[in-house]
Scaffold this motif. Structure first.
Motif, short mmCIF file in Angstrom:
data_model
loop_
_atom_site.label_atom_id
_atom_site.label_comp_id
_atom_site.label_asym_id
_atom_site.label_seq_id
_atom_site.Cartn_x
_atom_site.Cartn_y
_atom_site.Cartn_z
N PHE A 38 51.12 31.87 27.96
CA PHE A 38 51.98 31.09 28.86
C PHE A 38 52.03 31.74 30.25
CE2 PHE A 38 55.88 29.69 30.84
CZ PHE A 38 55.97 28.36 30.47
N HIS A 39 52.10 33.06 30.28
CA HIS A 39 52.13 33.76 31.57
C HIS A 39 50.86 33.48 32.36
CE1 HIS A 39 52.35 37.80 33.93
NE2 HIS A 39 52.83 36.78 34.62
N PHE A 40 49.71 33.48 31.70
CA PHE A 40 48.46 33.17 32.37
C PHE A 40 48.45 31.72 32.88
CE2 PHE A 40 44.08 31.46 31.90
CZ PHE A 40 43.51 32.12 33.00
N ALA A 41 48.99 30.80 32.10
CA ALA A 41 49.06 29.40 32.53
C ALA A 41 49.94 29.25 33.77
CB ALA A 41 49.59 28.52 31.39
N PHE A 42 51.01 30.04 33.83
CA PHE A 42 51.88 29.97 35.00
C PHE A 42 51.17 30.51 36.25
CE2 PHE A 42 55.07 31.85 37.84
CZ PHE A 42 55.85 30.73 38.10
N ARG A 43 50.40 31.56 36.13
CA ARG A 43 49.66 32.10 37.26
C ARG A 43 48.63 31.08 37.76
NH1 ARG A 43 46.82 37.41 36.00
NH2 ARG A 43 46.42 37.23 38.25
N VAL A 44 47.97 30.41 36.82
CA VAL A 44 47.00 29.38 37.21
C VAL A 44 47.71 28.22 37.90
CG1 VAL A 44 45.34 27.70 36.31
CG2 VAL A 44 45.38 30.02 35.40
#
Length: 429
Positions: free
Chosen positions: A394-400
């Motif tokens: 989820f954290h990676f999705a937010f950065r993207v």
């Protein structure tokens, strides 16, 4: 007796002068009528009874000034009202023929706010700026709130906003680099000629040998203009095929021997082609990226690649306007929609990672239910590991999402499902 007889004689009476009768008294003077535009004389003062001197007469009123031809007469003074209220404002003056009427005064607002801006003039120039590129990405109403809530639960902090990103060395350098175009200083050129006596002779041979080919390329580069990046890459390949026989050290020296050769346009053509090839390669890599288990290793690889391209793309976006002007000066309209395709492809990879994380979570939960009863000692460590992995996804999705400036409907649905799954795991721990 003789005298009386003489007087009574008619003959003698006609010769004797008789005095005329006295004239009649003159008639009283007639009252003078005032001429047009003149002021009538004041009436005569009556004598006072006590013999005192009469008071001086009041001064005559000023003569009214005749308005000039074409001027507007002033409005009459307002009449005072009985109740002491302020008189109404004067009526607006009619504009003269051919003049522009003045705008009405702004109406004061009750709350003291500033009045709205006036509408634009008729025929004003429209916004001629570049149109924003169309994209399927849009801002999310839930992404920021979900990230803050989950971050507080997972990391024990309420920090808002995206995590600060580091800048790679390639991002600081940018995409275009700092090449000097093969130019050397005067001292280096002299030193090179001194060391290699055949260097100057090779340049002369290339000038004579490739003169026809260089003149053909010169005309083609001068007349080249395009908006299609496929055509740009094709033309760049054509130019390099005609110049590849020239030695790298002497190519600039050889081309400089041909008067009027478009050297700057050739450098711009090479820069645009190299830049587009690099950006298009990013899109290709993201489209063919294999999203397969194990999820932990997949996230490590994709995050490493994301950090690299994120810095490069952001560095390019900061100089995009300057690069566009340079390209357009040489009749090359660069297709900057390639940046949108990079962001959309990055969102697709992120969504595929979330799908894989949810599938893996469902398989592990099903396996635990089949082997172990809920509440056993071996279930908690498994859930702790999977929850941390879900949070990392989820954290990676937010950065993207922050990098791309939005997400599509697929990513919107997957982030919601992933957030609900993380919260469910936290409640059962």
């Amino acid at each position: 007796m003789a005298a009386s007889s003489l007087a009574s004689s008619p003959i003698l009476a006609s010769n004797i002068a008789v005095p005329p009768p006295p004239p009649p008294p003159p008639p009283p003077p007639l009252p003078m009528m005032p001429s047009k535009g003149s002021v009538p004389a004041p009436p005569p003062t009556k004598p006072l009874k006590n013999g005192a001197a009469p008071p001086p007469p009041p001064p005559p009123p000023p003569l009214p000034m005749m308005p000039l031809k074409g001027s507007v007469p002033p409005p009459p003074p307002p009449k005072p009202l009985k109740n002491g209220a302020a008189p109404p404002p004067p009526l607006p003056m009619m504009p003269l023929k051919g003049s522009v009427p003045a705008p009405p005064p702004p109406v004061p607002l009750k709350n003291g706010a500033a009045p709205p801006l006036p509408p634009p003039l008729f025929g004003a120039a429209k916004n001629l700026g570049p149109k924003r590129p169309t994209t399927r990405l849009k801002r999310s109403a839930q992404m920021g709130n979900l990230y803050r809530v989950l971050k507080k639960k997972m990391e024990g902090t309420n920090q808002e906003g995206p995590i600060p990103e580091g800048r790679s060395s390639q991002a600081r350098r940018g995409l275009t680099g700092n090449s000097n175009g093969g130019k050397q200083g005067m001292a280096d050129t002299i030193a090179e000629i001194t060391k290699k006596s055949s260097y100057f002779q090779q340049i002369e041979k290339d000038v004579k040998k490739h003169a026809k080919s260089i003149m053909e390329v010169k005309g083609a580069i001068t007349n080249f203009q395009t908006k299609d990046m496929t055509e740009l890459l094709k033309f760049h390949k054509y130019v390099e095929s005609h110049l590849e026989d020239l030695i790298d050290e002497g190519q600039v020296q050889v081309l400089a021997r041909f008067e009027g050769f478009p050297t700057k346009k050739l450098e711009t053509l090479r820069t645009a082609a190299a830049l587009y090839l690099k950006l298009d390669a990013i899109v290709t890599n993201l489209k063919i990226w294999k999203v397969v288990a194990p999820l932990s290793q997949l996230l490590d690889r994709i995050e490493h690649y994301f950090n690299k391209i994120k810095g490069e793309v952001e560095a390019f976006e900061r100089t995009k306007d300057e690069e566009a002007k340079k390209f357009q000066t040489h009749s090359i309209n660069f297709d900057f929609n390639i940046i949108i395709r990079i962001k959309e492809s990055m969102v697709d990879v992120s969504s595929s990672c979330m799908e894989l994380a949810l599938q893996q979570e469902r398989r592990e939960m099903k396996a635990v239910e089949n082997k172990k009863t809920p509440g056993s000692k071996t279930e908690r460590p498994t859930k702790d590991c999977t929850t941390k992995l879900l949070w990392k996804t989820f954290h990676f999705a937010f950065r993207v999402y922050t990098f791309a400036g939005g997400q599509d409907d697929r990513a919107e649905q997957l982030t919601r499902e992933l957030a609900l799954q993380i919260e469910s795991n936290l409640q059962h721990q």
